[in-house]
Motif scaffolding. Sequence first.
Motif, short mmCIF file in Angstrom:
data_model
loop_
_atom_site.label_atom_id
_atom_site.label_comp_id
_atom_site.label_asym_id
_atom_site.label_seq_id
_atom_site.Cartn_x
_atom_site.Cartn_y
_atom_site.Cartn_z
N ARG A 1 -79.20 -52.31 73.57
CA ARG A 1 -79.26 -51.89 72.16
C ARG A 1 -80.57 -51.23 71.81
NH1 ARG A 1 -78.89 -56.77 68.67
NH2 ARG A 1 -80.14 -57.60 70.38
N TRP A 2 -81.68 -51.69 72.41
CA TRP A 2 -82.99 -51.16 71.99
C TRP A 2 -83.15 -49.68 72.34
CZ3 TRP A 2 -82.82 -54.50 68.77
CH2 TRP A 2 -82.92 -55.87 68.98
N PRO A 3 -82.85 -49.23 73.56
CA PRO A 3 -82.95 -47.79 73.79
C PRO A 3 -81.94 -46.99 72.97
CG PRO A 3 -82.05 -48.90 75.73
CD PRO A 3 -82.57 -49.96 74.82
N TYR A 4 -80.78 -47.60 72.68
CA TYR A 4 -79.78 -46.89 71.87
C TYR A 4 -80.31 -46.68 70.45
CZ TYR A 4 -75.34 -45.61 69.73
OH TYR A 4 -74.35 -44.94 69.05
N PHE A 5 -80.81 -47.75 69.84
CA PHE A 5 -81.35 -47.61 68.48
C PHE A 5 -82.59 -46.71 68.48
CE2 PHE A 5 -79.55 -52.10 67.61
CZ PHE A 5 -78.31 -51.57 67.32
N LEU A 6 -83.41 -46.82 69.52
CA LEU A 6 -84.58 -45.94 69.62
C LEU A 6 -84.15 -44.48 69.68
CD1 LEU A 6 -87.58 -45.40 69.97
CD2 LEU A 6 -87.35 -45.97 72.41
N ALA A 7 -83.13 -44.19 70.45
CA ALA A 7 -82.62 -42.82 70.53
C ALA A 7 -82.08 -42.35 69.18
CB ALA A 7 -81.53 -42.72 71.60
N MET A 8 -81.41 -43.24 68.45
CA MET A 8 -80.90 -42.89 67.12
C MET A 8 -82.05 -42.56 66.17
SD MET A 8 -77.53 -42.97 67.18
CE MET A 8 -76.85 -43.32 65.56
N ASN B 1 -83.48 -41.70 76.11
CA ASN B 1 -83.14 -43.07 75.75
C ASN B 1 -81.63 -43.29 75.64
OD1 ASN B 1 -85.61 -44.73 75.49
ND2 ASN B 1 -86.22 -43.04 74.16
N PHE B 2 -80.90 -42.26 75.24
CA PHE B 2 -79.44 -42.38 75.28
C PHE B 2 -78.98 -42.57 76.74
CE2 PHE B 2 -78.85 -40.08 71.03
CZ PHE B 2 -78.42 -41.22 70.38
N ALA B 3 -79.62 -41.86 77.66
CA ALA B 3 -79.26 -42.01 79.08
C ALA B 3 -79.55 -43.43 79.56
CB ALA B 3 -80.04 -40.99 79.92
N ARG B 4 -80.66 -44.00 79.11
CA ARG B 4 -80.96 -45.40 79.46
C ARG B 4 -79.89 -46.33 78.90
NH1 ARG B 4 -86.69 -46.82 77.29
NH2 ARG B 4 -86.16 -48.83 78.25
N LEU C 1 -69.48 -44.80 73.24
CA LEU C 1 -70.20 -43.99 72.26
C LEU C 1 -71.59 -43.55 72.73
CD1 LEU C 1 -69.59 -42.70 69.60
CD2 LEU C 1 -70.56 -44.68 68.44
N PRO C 2 -72.37 -44.41 73.43
CA PRO C 2 -73.67 -43.93 73.91
C PRO C 2 -73.54 -42.69 74.79
CG PRO C 2 -73.59 -46.31 74.04
CD PRO C 2 -72.21 -45.86 73.68
N LEU D 1 -89.08 -50.22 67.91
CA LEU D 1 -87.99 -50.26 68.88
C LEU D 1 -88.49 -49.97 70.29
CD1 LEU D 1 -85.33 -48.51 66.66
CD2 LEU D 1 -85.21 -50.87 67.51
N ALA D 2 -89.53 -49.15 70.42
CA ALA D 2 -90.13 -48.91 71.74
C ALA D 2 -90.73 -50.21 72.29
CB ALA D 2 -91.19 -47.83 71.65
N GLN D 3 -91.34 -51.00 71.41
CA GLN D 3 -91.89 -52.29 71.82
C GLN D 3 -90.77 -53.22 72.27
OE1 GLN D 3 -94.95 -53.56 72.16
NE2 GLN D 3 -95.97 -51.64 71.59
N ALA D 4 -89.66 -53.24 71.50
CA ALA D 4 -88.53 -54.10 71.86
C ALA D 4 -87.96 -53.70 73.21
CB ALA D 4 -87.45 -54.01 70.78
N ALA D 5 -87.83 -52.39 73.44
CA ALA D 5 -87.28 -51.90 74.72
C ALA D 5 -88.20 -52.25 75.88
CB ALA D 5 -87.06 -50.39 74.63
#
Length: 399
Positions: A64-71, A84-87, A98-99, A52-56
């Motif tokens: 979506r990518w920083p959100y899923f990365l934060a999860m 990453n939630f802040a991003r 929700l983020p 997910l870091a690569q996708a972001a």
Amino acid sequence: MVDLEGFDPVIATAIAEARTNVLRAPREAATWGHLGMALLAHDLRAPAREALAQAAMLAPREPRWPYFLAMAQRVDAPPAAATNFARAVALFGDRETLPRLRLADTLLSLGRLDEAEPHYRELWRRDTNAAPAALGLGRIAISRERPAEAVDFLIAAAQHPSTRKAAHRLMLGVQQRLGHTNVADQISHALEQLPNDAPLPDSIYAEVERLQTGEKAWIDRGDEWIKAGRVAEAAALLERAVQTYPRSDRAMFFLGRARLRLGDVAGAEAILSRAVALAPDSVEAQMQLGVVRLSQGRARAAEPCFRAAIRAKPNLGEAWYNLGLSLGVDAHRAESIAAFREALRLKPNLVEAYLGLAVALQADGQREEAAATLRRALEFNPPEALRGKLLDQLQLAAP
């Protein structure tokens, strides 16, 4: 590289396919993101974070990518998750709330109250019924020794099924600290009766959850679909599960439930019989098979199922009730009465057991006790249909 040794083959295949797609298109954010989601869906958080870091990095404007990365980070690396939630909040903007809630909750868990509070306040400003925001603000007020403010927010949070129990638990602590013993006792009693808080729906993360596959995921999804009335879809999925996992008694149990809902009684009995053969100690399979046989008027065939369930779980009131039904009120009247009594000892609010006991007592000539039993059942305010049966039977049993 992901070590998939010992994994469910269906899960391993899904992840391997996602990884192959990355190798074919290593500069595509979507392929990295899909791999990360597939890994995260099966709780492989460390490799999911890498993907997910690569996708972001490849698609820095995709929220979506920083959100899923934060999860994927919030359990093992909450400070990184907050970043990453802040991003994600910045990228989603006003489209998703929700983020921001995830960000506020993570900051609060880190003790960063001054940073968390503005986010909760923003959510509360947008929607004064936002129970999760009220819960967060209540927690902050407690941390800052502002009990009156905390109570106001916790009252709001206590109205929602996703925050009700947590709000009551916090309210209990506040009232105890304030010395309000009577109020605290009332809350404590209410807390014992409350179900666990329901998960907060997350339409964003649902994209990850849809990638869950394999035996457990298919069974869980089938169960959800049965409850939601999507029984035909559930049956098709569970048929696939049984074919893929021919020794899965749980897949067979849920398939039996689905077939029964579809009116296929014979099919339900056949698959439940297979489940019981694989797992004789499965209480749920024995109970369901017994109920299917009872529904066909085959009490003698149902009785061993309920006895097996009782051997596996002696304190299950419903099993004793069903045993009483399967014994009938003629040939095994005394044993049937004893079974109903045991059901009520274990579960005093099982209204159906009062009705069964009353019928058996009446057949045994104990009309006064039968009538008293029926009147006791009526005290529980049963549903109207059952109440009608109790009243009809009471007229027959009244001395």
